[in-house]
Motif scaffolding. Structure first.
Motif, PDB file in Angstrom:
ATOM      1  N   ALA A 100      13.109  42.520  -4.323  1.00 20.11           N
ATOM      2  CA  ALA A 100      12.084  41.417  -5.275  1.00 20.11           C
ATOM      3  C   ALA A 100      12.252  40.334  -4.468  1.00 20.11           C
ATOM      4  CB  ALA A 100      12.573  41.411  -6.755  1.00 20.11           C
ATOM      5  N   VAL A 101      13.066  39.751  -3.623  1.00 14.12           N
ATOM      6  CA  VAL A 101      12.931  38.160  -3.163  1.00 14.12           C
ATOM      7  C   VAL A 101      12.825  38.385  -1.527  1.00 14.12           C
ATOM      8  CG1 VAL A 101      14.069  37.402  -4.999  1.00 14.12           C
ATOM      9  CG2 VAL A 101      15.251  37.880  -2.855  1.00 14.12           C
ATOM     10  N   ASP A 102      12.256  37.381  -0.863  1.00 13.36           N
ATOM     11  CA  ASP A 102      12.303  37.223   0.623  1.00 13.36           C
ATOM     12  C   ASP A 102      13.706  37.072   1.365  1.00 13.36           C
ATOM     13  OD1 ASP A 102      12.347  34.432   0.759  1.00 13.36           O
ATOM     14  OD2 ASP A 102      10.110  34.497   0.853  1.00 13.36           O
ATOM     15  N   SER A 103      13.875  36.881   2.383  1.00 13.64           N
ATOM     16  CA  SER A 103      15.213  36.887   2.967  1.00 13.64           C
ATOM     17  C   SER A 103      15.607  35.410   2.940  1.00 13.64           C
ATOM     18  CB  SER A 103      15.141  37.263   4.459  1.00 13.64           C
ATOM     19  OG  SER A 103      14.187  36.631   5.355  1.00 13.64           O
ATOM     20  N   ARG A 104      14.668  34.396   2.940  1.00 14.84           N
ATOM     21  CA  ARG A 104      15.024  33.071   2.799  1.00 14.84           C
ATOM     22  C   ARG A 104      15.420  32.869   1.064  1.00 14.84           C
ATOM     23  NH1 ARG A 104      12.817  28.818  -0.033  1.00 14.84           N
ATOM     24  NH2 ARG A 104      11.107  29.826  -0.606  1.00 14.84           N
ATOM     25  N   GLU A 105      14.657  33.273   0.390  1.00 13.84           N
ATOM     26  CA  GLU A 105      15.468  33.367  -0.788  1.00 13.84           C
ATOM     27  C   GLU A 105      16.795  33.839  -1.228  1.00 13.84           C
ATOM     28  OE1 GLU A 105      11.899  32.741  -4.265  1.00 13.84           O
ATOM     29  OE2 GLU A 105      11.679  34.562  -3.205  1.00 13.84           O
ATOM     30  N   MET A 106      16.666  35.167  -0.639  1.00 13.66           N
ATOM     31  CA  MET A 106      18.015  35.897  -0.695  1.00 13.66           C
ATOM     32  C   MET A 106      19.196  35.101  -0.334  1.00 13.66           C
ATOM     33  SD  MET A 106      18.938  38.794  -1.806  1.00 13.66           S
ATOM     34  CE  MET A 106      20.605  39.664  -2.006  1.00 13.66           C
ATOM     35  N   GLU A 107      19.122  34.377   0.729  1.00 11.08           N
ATOM     36  CA  GLU A 107      20.187  33.612   1.291  1.00 11.08           C
ATOM     37  C   GLU A 107      20.636  32.420   0.105  1.00 11.08           C
ATOM     38  OE1 GLU A 107      19.096  31.547   4.762  1.00 11.08           O
ATOM     39  OE2 GLU A 107      18.740  33.541   5.784  1.00 11.08           O
ATOM     40  N   LEU A 108      19.707  32.158  -0.693  1.00  8.57           N
ATOM     41  CA  LEU A 108      20.169  31.174  -1.834  1.00  8.57           C
ATOM     42  C   LEU A 108      20.753  31.858  -3.067  1.00  8.57           C
ATOM     43  CD1 LEU A 108      16.595  29.194  -2.087  1.00  8.57           C
ATOM     44  CD2 LEU A 108      18.924  28.695  -0.738  1.00  8.57           C
TER      45      LEU A 108
END
Length: 113
Positions: free
Chosen positions: A31-39
């Motif tokens: 559901a989320v991109d890798s940048r958001e996944m890091e958050l």
């Protein structure tokens, strides 16, 4: 959406069941991109211990509770009043001025009545 355009937001998720953490992690990967996944940080722990993981002096704007049992999981493993009360107290200490505490309660089991 995990954060706004500044990328400063964080999501801390916790559950006492590893299967809930695994399911959430799998969903987020889709559901989320890798940048958001890091958050996003997920923890297999009781919600009453949220102050152990949220950095001190972090501007917390929302604490959301999803109480009950894991759908498709063991209905004997449920949220209990004692830890929920501790978690709500912790949430009230960490949420900032103007922030929100949201509580969703499933009533489809004895603990939700």
């Amino acid at each position: 959406m995990v954060s706004d355009d500044t990328g400063r937001g964080r999501v801390y998720g916790m559950d006492i069941q590893d299967s809930a953490i695994d399911s959430t992690s799998s969903f987020l990967k889709m559901a989320v991109d890798s940048r958001e996944m890091e958050l996003v940080k997920l923890f297999a722990m009781c919600h009453s211990r949220m102050e152990d993981i949220v950095p001190k002096d972090s501007p917390v704007r929302l604490v959301a509770f999803n109480l009950g049992y894991l759908p498709g999981g063991d209905k004997k493993i449920i949220t209990v009043p004692e830890t929920t009360e501790l978690a709500l107290q912790a949430a009230s200490r960490i949420v900032g001025s103007g922030g929100l505490i949201s509580v969703l309660v499933y009533i489809g089991h004895l603990g939700g009545r």
